[in-house]
Design a protein around this motif. Structure first.
Motif, short mmCIF file in Angstrom:
data_model
loop_
_atom_site.label_atom_id
_atom_site.label_comp_id
_atom_site.label_asym_id
_atom_site.label_seq_id
_atom_site.Cartn_x
_atom_site.Cartn_y
_atom_site.Cartn_z
N ALA A 1 -21.46 -3.54 16.47
CA ALA A 1 -21.11 -2.33 17.48
C ALA A 1 -22.15 -2.41 18.50
CB ALA A 1 -21.28 -0.99 16.89
N HIS A 2 -23.40 -2.40 18.24
CA HIS A 2 -24.29 -2.15 19.38
C HIS A 2 -24.33 -3.71 20.48
CE1 HIS A 2 -28.41 -2.61 21.29
NE2 HIS A 2 -28.28 -1.25 21.14
N GLU A 3 -23.82 -4.72 20.01
CA GLU A 3 -24.06 -5.90 20.70
C GLU A 3 -22.51 -5.69 21.66
OE1 GLU A 3 -26.63 -7.30 20.97
OE2 GLU A 3 -27.23 -6.32 18.86
N ILE A 4 -21.61 -5.43 21.04
CA ILE A 4 -20.47 -5.08 21.78
C ILE A 4 -20.61 -4.28 22.83
CG2 ILE A 4 -17.86 -4.71 21.70
CD1 ILE A 4 -18.02 -6.45 19.08
N ASN A 5 -21.08 -2.94 22.46
CA ASN A 5 -21.03 -1.89 23.35
C ASN A 5 -21.74 -1.96 24.79
OD1 ASN A 5 -19.43 -0.14 21.59
ND2 ASN A 5 -21.15 0.66 20.33
N ASN A 6 -23.04 -2.98 24.51
CA ASN A 6 -23.64 -2.88 25.59
C ASN A 6 -22.69 -3.58 26.76
OD1 ASN A 6 -26.07 -1.93 25.68
ND2 ASN A 6 -26.64 -3.11 24.09
N PRO A 7 -22.03 -5.00 26.57
CA PRO A 7 -21.28 -5.83 27.48
C PRO A 7 -20.05 -4.66 27.64
CG PRO A 7 -21.36 -6.64 25.31
CD PRO A 7 -22.18 -5.70 25.08
N LEU A 8 -19.34 -4.08 26.91
CA LEU A 8 -18.36 -2.99 27.16
C LEU A 8 -18.95 -1.93 28.17
CD1 LEU A 8 -16.58 -2.23 23.91
CD2 LEU A 8 -15.69 -3.49 25.81
N GLY A 9 -20.30 -1.31 28.10
CA GLY A 9 -20.57 -0.45 28.82
C GLY A 9 -20.86 -1.30 30.43
N ALA A 10 -21.21 -2.40 30.31
CA ALA A 10 -21.34 -3.12 31.50
C ALA A 10 -20.08 -3.31 32.29
CB ALA A 10 -22.06 -4.41 31.19
N ILE A 11 -19.00 -3.38 31.46
CA ILE A 11 -17.83 -3.61 31.95
C ILE A 11 -17.13 -2.26 32.56
CG2 ILE A 11 -15.23 -4.18 31.45
CD1 ILE A 11 -16.38 -6.24 29.42
N LEU A 12 -17.21 -1.40 31.56
CA LEU A 12 -16.71 0.23 32.01
C LEU A 12 -17.29 0.58 33.49
CD1 LEU A 12 -15.87 1.50 28.65
CD2 LEU A 12 -14.24 0.71 30.20
N GLN A 13 -18.76 0.57 33.14
CA GLN A 13 -19.60 1.38 34.17
C GLN A 13 -19.50 0.46 35.49
OE1 GLN A 13 -23.07 1.16 31.67
NE2 GLN A 13 -23.30 3.58 31.63
N GLY A 14 -19.47 -0.82 35.37
CA GLY A 14 -19.26 -1.90 36.36
C GLY A 14 -18.04 -1.30 37.31
N SER A 15 -16.70 -1.18 36.46
CA SER A 15 -15.68 -1.08 37.11
C SER A 15 -15.46 0.32 37.90
CB SER A 15 -14.23 -1.40 36.07
OG SER A 15 -14.79 -1.15 34.76
N GLN A 16 -16.23 1.35 37.07
CA GLN A 16 -16.44 2.72 37.58
C GLN A 16 -17.04 2.36 38.96
OE1 GLN A 16 -18.70 5.44 35.36
NE2 GLN A 16 -16.97 7.35 36.13
N ASN A 17 -18.17 1.81 38.97
CA ASN A 17 -18.91 1.84 40.04
C ASN A 17 -18.18 1.10 41.08
OD1 ASN A 17 -21.26 3.17 39.50
ND2 ASN A 17 -22.17 1.43 38.61
N ILE A 18 -17.30 -0.11 40.84
CA ILE A 18 -16.74 -0.71 41.79
C ILE A 18 -15.65 0.32 42.40
CG2 ILE A 18 -14.76 -2.33 42.14
CD1 ILE A 18 -16.27 -4.10 39.93
#
Lengths: 971, 128
Positions: A725-742
C-alpha cells in the motif's frame, strides 16, 4: 435189589401178608384155573394143527414188547407161544397199537387179541380166562405227594400210555386229570424221572420193570396198586370155541407148571409184592369155595381158637393202625423236611457244644463252593471275612451271644471263599439234650448276596441320583398336598438356608419367609396334584432366607412315587433373575440405542442386503416423511429416491465388509440443491447382514468451507495490500495531486495563473478552450478518476486484514442505518450512475433491538455496500418500482440486519461466488469487485457475525447480516 | 506570511504539495530528508506548521516530530503518510496531535490539508 429198598412202603400192606402169603396165592390161583378148566371141560382136546394170529400191544413190558432182537417177547407172548405148543397151534403175533389191533380183530385179520378184560369190551368181544391180573399204580418223583386213589390226580399231570385202558379210564374218572399220553410205558417213567409232570400211571409191573430196567432211582410208587383188570385174550363173539380152546390151553399150562415157571421168569423178579389185597381175597374166595366143606369140618374145632385169634388180630390191627398212622406222619414229616431242605434256597446247620459245625446241608456247599472238610469241626468266625473294625466288633458280639447260648436271628456276614463272594444271613437257636444239657446250635442260613447286591446297587444309584440332583444349580423339590417337603436338593435347601436333611419333612410354611409367595406356591402344588397335569409357572418371585428376591421359573409336575405315601408335586425351579434383568437391560439398551440413533443429526437408514429398509432413525423419518413402521420392508430407493444410486455401494460395502463413503454428493431436496456425505457401513452380525446408510447434510459446512477458502483468499489479499500500500499510495498521491495541480493551474479563475499568463503573453481563456476542444481536461479528469479508483482498491484490499477491537463500541442500530441511508442518497458513485431517490426505501425495524456492539465505520461500510449493490443491480435490470427493505430483527444470539431488494436476483452460480473477491457481475470498471467480499470479511472475520444471501433469479435478493450480541463471540 | 515545512522523500508529492500551498499563498520549504529540514531551521528557517511524511530515508517521521517539537515547541505538525495502518503514538497525542492531523496518501484533494494548515497558522497568530 430188594423192592422194599426201592420203594419205601408206598403200599400199605401188613408185613405178615407180605412175608408168606404170596406163593400161596399163586398156588391157589393155579388150583382155581385147574378147577375152572375141569368144570368147563376140554371142548377141543384133539390137537389139530391150525394157524392162529394173536394181536398184542408191543409196548407193555414185561408183558409184551419187542425185544432187542426185534422179536415179540414178554410174559404174555411167551405164555401164548407155550399155549400154542400145547394146543398144537402155529401161533403168529401181530403187534401194534391197541385201537388198530381191535379193528383187526373185528375185521378178522387176527384171531385173538391180548386185551384187558373190561365190561365194556365184553359187549364186543368174548374174553378168555385171565392170563394174569394187572394193577395200575401211580409213580412219582420222591418229592411228589403220594395218593390213595386216582381221583386225587385231579389237576395234576399224569403220564399214561396212549390208547391204553387207563387212558379211557382216567379220562372218564375225572376230566380234570391232566393226561400226558406217551407211546411206551417206559417212556412215561423216564419222562417222569427227568422231572417232567407229576405222576406216571402205568401197570404196576410195567412200572417196576421200567424202574429196574432203567434204574430210575428217583422214582417211587406214589399210590397203592389200583384198578385191577384181568389180561385175557379177546376173540370175536362168534369164536366162542376159540375162547374155550384158549381156556383149555391155559388150564393145561397151569397144571403142567409151565405157567408158574413163565410167571416166575417174567414177572417174579419184577413182582416183589403180591397183587393187591382185594384181588387176592377175591381169588381166595374162589379158591376157598371148594374147600369150604373141608373147612366146615374143622370149623367147630377151631372156633375157640379163632375167637382168640380174632381178638388178637383186632388188637394187632389196632396197634398196626396206630403205628401205621405214626409212621405215615413221620414219613410225611420227613418228606416235608427233606423237600423243604432240598427245595429251599436256605440251608440247615448244626453246631456242637463247642460251637463248631457238625452239619451243613447240601445247599450250603453248593452255594458257597466251600468243601465240607473246610467247615465241619470249625467255628463260623473262622470262615468269615473280616474287613473292618466294625466287622470285628460284629463278630465279637456274635461270638459272645453264642457263648451265652442265646438264640439269634438274622445275623448277616460276608464270606469270600474262592471265587464266590457271598453275603449270608443266619438264624439259630441253642439245642439241648433230653437232660437239658447244652448240645450246640441248630439253625438256618440263607444267601442274601443278591439282595445285598441289589440293595447296594439301589443305594448306589440313589446316592448317584442324590449327587446329581445336588449338583444341579436349580431347585428341585417335591412337596405333598400339605406343603411338606418330601424331597429337596441342595440348591433348594441352600435357598432356605438349611441343610437338605433339615428341609425334608418340614412344612413349606414353616420355612418360607413371605406369606403371599407361600400361598401361591402351595396353591400351584395343589393344582398340580389335583389335576394330575403339570404346570409351568413362567415367573414367580421367591424370597430366599437372606431376603433377596429372586425371579424363578418353575415347572411342577404331578408325581406318584411309591415311597411317598401320597401324590406329590415335583418342582424344578430355575433362577431367571439374571436373565430377566438381562432382558430388561437389553430392552433398556435397545431404547437407549434407539434414542442415541434418533438423537443423531445424521439420517440413518438400515437396510438388508437387498436394500429393504429395516431401521430408520428419527431424522430419517422426518426427512422422508415416512415412519419407521411404515418404511420397514420397503425398498430404500422408494422411500429415499435421492439415494437410489447408492445401492451399488451397499452391495459393495456388504461384500467387502468395509464402509464406503461418497463425500459431497449433490442431492436435490425439495427442489433445492444440497450437499451430503453418504456413508454406507456394512453390518456384519452373526446370521444377518445388511448395511446402514448414513446421510449427513453438509450443505452448510460445504458453504462455510468455501467461504473459509474465500476468507483465506481475502486475508492473503489483505496481507499483500498492506505490504504494498505504501509503495502504491505514493505514486498514486503524485498522480492525483499532480492532476489536481494541473487542473488548478490551467484554470483562468486563479489570479496567479492569469498573472503568469499575462507575463508571458498567453490568453488563458484561449488555452482553456483549446484544452476543452482537445478534451485534455477530460483526459485529466480520467487520470484523476483512475487514480481515485486505484486508491479505493488499495483501501479495500487493506480492509482484508484483521483489525484490533479498539474501534468497537455500542452503536444505536437505527441511527446507524439512517446515517447510511442518508449517505447512500448522497453517494457520489450512486448519484452518478442512478438516482437513489427513485428507489423506495422501506424500513422494518424491530423496536426492541437498539444497541449493537460493532465497529461503526466498518458496519456502515458493509450496509452501504449492500445498498449500493442492490441499487446497482436494480438499476441495471431496470426493475419496475425498485424497492429496498431494510429490516432488523432480534434473534436469540444475533442482531439481524437484512437488506432486501426486489431486483433481478441471482442464479445459483452467482450466489456461490458472490462473496468472492474480485467477483463481479457488473461491467468492467463499474465496481471494484471487492465490495461484497469486503463486507463479508468485515461481518464474519472482524465481527464474528454472519453474512448470508438468499436469492433466486427474478425474485430479488435478501442479504442478512447477523452480529452477535455477546462480546465473547467477537474474540 | 506563514511558512510551511514539508518533509517528504517522494519528490512529486513534495512538489505538488508545495505548488498547491504556494498557490494558496503560503511560504513553503520542502525537504527530502529530516536532516535537510533541520539544517534549514538551524540556518534560521522558521515555520509554524510542518507536514511530515512517516517513512523517510534518514529518520522515522514520529522521531522527527519529537525532535522538532523539542527544539521548536510551538511548531504544529500534520502527518502525511502512505501507510494505511499508521496510528498516532500516545506521546505525539500528548503534544497535541490527533487523528484529524493524519492524512493518508494518496490525497485525492489537497484542499482539506490546505485548510488545516491555514487553521493551524491562524491559531499561532499569523506570521512567524
Amino acid at each position: 435189589m430188594s423192592g422194599s429198598s426201592l420203594s419205601p412202603c408206598p403200599i400199605r400192606r401188613p408185613a405178615w401178608w407180605r412175608t408168606g402169603l404170596a406163593p400161596w396165592i399163586r398156588r391157589l390161583t393155579r388150583i382155581y384155573l385147574l378147577v375152572t378148566l375141569a368144570v368147563t371141560g376140554p371142548a377141543a382136546a384133539a390137537p389139530t394143527v391150525r394157524s392162529i394170529i394173536i394181536g398184542s400191544r408191543d409196548n407193555i413190558p414185561p408183558y409184551a414188547f419187542i425185544n432187542e432182537q426185534g422179536h415179540p417177547d414178554g410174559f404174555n407172548i411167551n405164555l401164548l407161544r407155550t399155549l400154542g405148543e400145547v394146543m398144537g397151534w402155529q401161533v403168529q403175533f401181530r403187534l401194534g397199537p391197541r385201537a388198530q389191533m381191535q379193528q383187526d380183530l373185528e375185521a378178522g385179520r387176527i384171531d385173538a387179541l391180548l386185551l384187558l378184560d373190561t365190561a365194556e369190551r365184553r359187549e364186543t368181544f368174548l374174553f378168555s380166562n385171565a392170563l394174569t391180573l394187572i394193577h395200575f399204580q401211580a409213580f412219582a418223583r420222591r418229592d411228589t405227594p403220594t395218593i390213595q386213589q386216582f381221583q386225587e390226580l385231579r389237576n395234576r399231570e399224569a403220564i399214561i400210555l396212549r390208547g391204553g385202558f387207563l387212558h379211557d379210564y382216567l379220562q372218564r374218572l375225572d376230566p380234570d386229570i391232566q393226561l400226558i399220553p406217551v407211546d411206551h410205558e417206559a417212556d412215561a417213567l423216564r419222562l417222569l424221572a427227568a422231572g417232567e409232570h407229576d405222576y406216571a400211571v402205568v401197570s404196576e409191573l410195567g412200572g417196576r420193570w421200567a424202574q429196574q430196567h432203567y434204574h430210575l432211582s428217583n422214582l417211587v410208587a406214589a399210590s397203592p396198586p389200583l384198578a385191577p383188570r384181568g389180561y385175557a385174550l379177546a376173540v370175536r363173539r362168534e369164536h366162542s370155541e376159540l375162547r374155550e380152546q384158549i381156556n383149555q390151553g391155559l388150564a393145561i399150562l397151569t397144571e403142567t407148571g409151565r405157567y408158574d415157571s413163565l410167571y416166575n421168569h417174567w414177572l417174579g423178579e419184577v413182582l416183589q409184592d403180591p397183587h393187591g389185597l382185594a384181588a387176592m381175597l377175591s381169588y381166595t374166595v374162589w379158591v376157598l369155595t371148594p374147600l369150604t366143606v373141608i373147612a366146615i369140618a374143622a370149623l367147630f374145632w377151631s372156633w375157640l381158637l379163632r375167637r382168640q385169634v380174632a381178638q388178637r388180630t383186632r388188637q394187632l390191627q389196632w396197634e398196626l393202625s396206630e403205628r401205621q398212622q405214626a409212621e405215615a406222619a413221620l414219613r410225611e414229616s420227613e418228606a416235608r423236611f427233606r423237600d423243604v431242605t432240598e427245595a429251599a434256597s436256605d440251608w440247615i446247620w448244626e453246631m456242637d457244644e463247642n460251637l463248631c459245625f457238625t452239619y451243613l446241608s447240601e445247599r450250603f456247599y453248593a452255594l458257597t463252593g466251600i468243601a465240607p472238610h473246610h467247615v465241619i469241626g470249625r467255628a463260623r468266625w473262622e470262615l468269615s471275612t473280616v474287613e473292618s473294625a466294625a466287622d470285628q466288633q460284629k463278630w465279637q458280639q456274635h461270638r459272645e451271644m453264642l457263648e451265652k447260648h442265646l438264640p439269634f436271628r438274622d445275623f448277616i456276614y460276608h464270606t469270600t471263599r474262592r471265587l464266590s463272594d457271598r453275603h449270608l444271613k443266619i438264624s439259630g437257636k441253642p439245642i439241648y439234650t433230653a437232660q437239658g444239657k447244652f448240645a450246640g446250635y441248630r439253625g438256618t442260613g440263607t444267601d442274601i448276596t443278591e439282595q445285598v447286591k441289589a440293595a447296594t446297587a439301589l443305594h448306589d444309584s440313589e446316592l448317584l441320583l442324590r449327587q446329581i440332583i445336588d449338583l444341579v444349580p436349580h431347585m428341585i423339590f417335591a412337596k405333598d398336598r400339605h406343603g411338606h417337603f418330601l424331597l429337596a436338593n441342595r440348591a433348594t435347601a441352600e435357598a432356605y438356608g438349611v441343610t437338605v436333611d433339615d428341609l425334608v419333612n418340614r412344612s413349606h410354611r414353616a420355612i418360607h419367609l413371605v406369606d403371599e409367595e407361600i400361598e401361591q406356591m402351595l396353591a400351584d402344588d395343589r393344582e398340580v396334584i389335583d389335576s394330575g397335569v403339570s404346570k409351568l409357572i413362567a415367573e414367580e418371585s421367591f424370597t430366599d432366607h437372606t431376603g433377596r428376591v429372586r425371579i424363578m421359573q418353575t415347572i411342577k409336575i404331578p408325581l406318584v412315587e411309591p415311597s411317598f405315601n401320597e401324590p406329590a408335586a415335583l418342582g424344578v425351579s430355575f433362577d431367571i433373575t439374571e436373565q430377566k434383568h438381562a432382558k430388561e437391560e437389553v430392552a433398556r439398551m435397545r431404547l437407549y440405542l434407539k434414542n442415541i440413533i434418533d438423537s443423531m443429526p445424521s439420517i440413518l437408514i438400515g437396510v438388508d442386503p437387498w436394500g429393504y429398509i429395516t431401521v430408520l432413525n428419527q431424522p430419517a423419518e422426518q426427512s422422508s416423511g415416512v415412519s419407521w413402521e411404515a418404511a420397514q420392508g420397503r425398498y430404500f430407493g422408494e422411500v429415499f429416491p435421492q439415494l437410489e444410486q447408492q445401492f451399488e455401494q451397499i452391495r459393495q460395502a456388504i461384500r467387502f465388509g468395509r464402509p464406503i463413503k461418497t463425500p459431497r454428493m449433490m442431492l436435490e431436496v425439495d427442489g433445492a440443491p444440497r450437499y451430503a456425505d453418504i456413508m454406507v457401513y456394512p453390518l456384519i452380525t452373526d446370521g444377518a447382514s445388511g448395511a446402514v446408510i448414513r446421510w449427513d447434510d453438509v450443505t452448510a459446512r460445504v458453504r462455510i468451507e468455501s467461504m473459509m477458502v474465500q476468507t483465506e483468499k481475502m486475508l492473503s489479499v489483505g496481507g499483500l495490500a498492506a505490504g504494498m500500500a505504501h509503495e502504491i499510495n505514493n505514486p498514486l498521491g503524485a498522480i492525483l495531486q499532480g492532476s489536481q495541480n494541473i487542473l488548478r493551474r490551467i484554470s483562468p479563475d486563479m489570479p496567479q495563473n492569469r498573472a503568469v499568463a499575462a507575463a508571458i503573453g498567453v490568453d488563458l481563456d484561449q488555452i482553456n478552450r483549446y484544452l476543452e476542444q482537445r478534451r485534455i481536461l477530460h483526459f485529466l479528469e480520467g487520470i484523476r478518476e483512475a487514480g481515485t479508483r486505484a486508491a479505493k482498491i488499495v483501501t479495500d484490499m487493506l480492509s482484508f486484514s484483521r483489525r484490533s477491537e479498539s474501534q468497537f463500541g455500542p452503536v444505536d442500530l437505527e441511527d446507524m442505518l439512517e446515517t447510511v441511508l442518508r449517505l447512500a442518497a448522497s453517494d457520489y458513485d450512486l448519484k452518478k450512475s442512478f438516482d437513489f431517490k427513485h428507489i423506495t426505501i422501506e424500513r422494518d425495524y424491530d423496536a426492541t433491538l437498539r444497541v449493537v456492539y460493532c465497529d461503526k465505520t466498518e458496519i456502515e461500510q458493509v450496509i452501504l455496500n449492500l445498498l449500493k449493490n442492490s441499487a446497482q443491480a436494480m438499476t441495471e435490470d431496470g426493475t419496475f418500482s425498485p424497492t429496498i427493505t431494510v429490516r432488523t430483527r432480534q434473534e436469540k444470539n444475533f442482531a439481524l440486519i437484512e437488506v432486501i431488494d426486489n431486483g433481478p436476483g441471482m442464479d445459483e452460480k452467482t450466489l456461490k461466488r458472490i462473496f468472492e473477491p474480485f467477483f463481479t457481475t457488473k461491467e468492467v470498471g463499474a465496481g471494484t469487485g471487492l465490495g461484497l467480499s469486503v463486507s463479508y470479511f468485515i461481518v464474519t472475520e472482524q465481527h464474528n457475525g454472519r453474512l448470508s444471501v438468499t436469492s433466486k433469479p427474478g425474485q430479488g435478493a435478501c442479504f442478512s447480516i447477523r452480529l452477535p450480541f455477546t462480546r465473547e463471540a467477537l474474540t | 506570511m506563514s511558512w510551511v515545512l514539508i518533509v517528504d522523500d517522494e519528490e512529486m508529492i513534495r512538489e505538488n504539495l508545495k505548488a498547491y500551498l504556494e498557490d494558496e499563498g503560503m511560504q513553503v520549504a520542502a525537504f527530502e530528508t529530516v536532516s535537510q529540514a533541520m539544517h534549514w531551521l538551524q540556518e534560521g528557517g522558521r515555520c509554524a506548521v510542518c507536514i511530515m511524511d512517516m517513512r523517510l530515508p534518514d529518520m522515522d517521521g514520529n522521531t522527527a516530530i519529537r525532535a522538532l517539537h523539542t527544539l521548536y515547541p510551538d511548531m504544529e505538525f500534520l502527518v502525511h503518510t502512505g501507510s494505511s495502518s499508521y496510528t498516532l503514538p500516545e506521546d505525539l497525542r500528548a503534544i497535541g496531535l490527533d487523528d484529524g492531523r493524519v492524512y493518508h496518501k494518496p490525497l485525492n484533494d489537497m484542499a482539506p490539508l490546505a485548510v488545516a494548515v491555514w487553521t493551524l497558522t491562524a491559531q499561532q497568530g499569523g506570521a512567524v
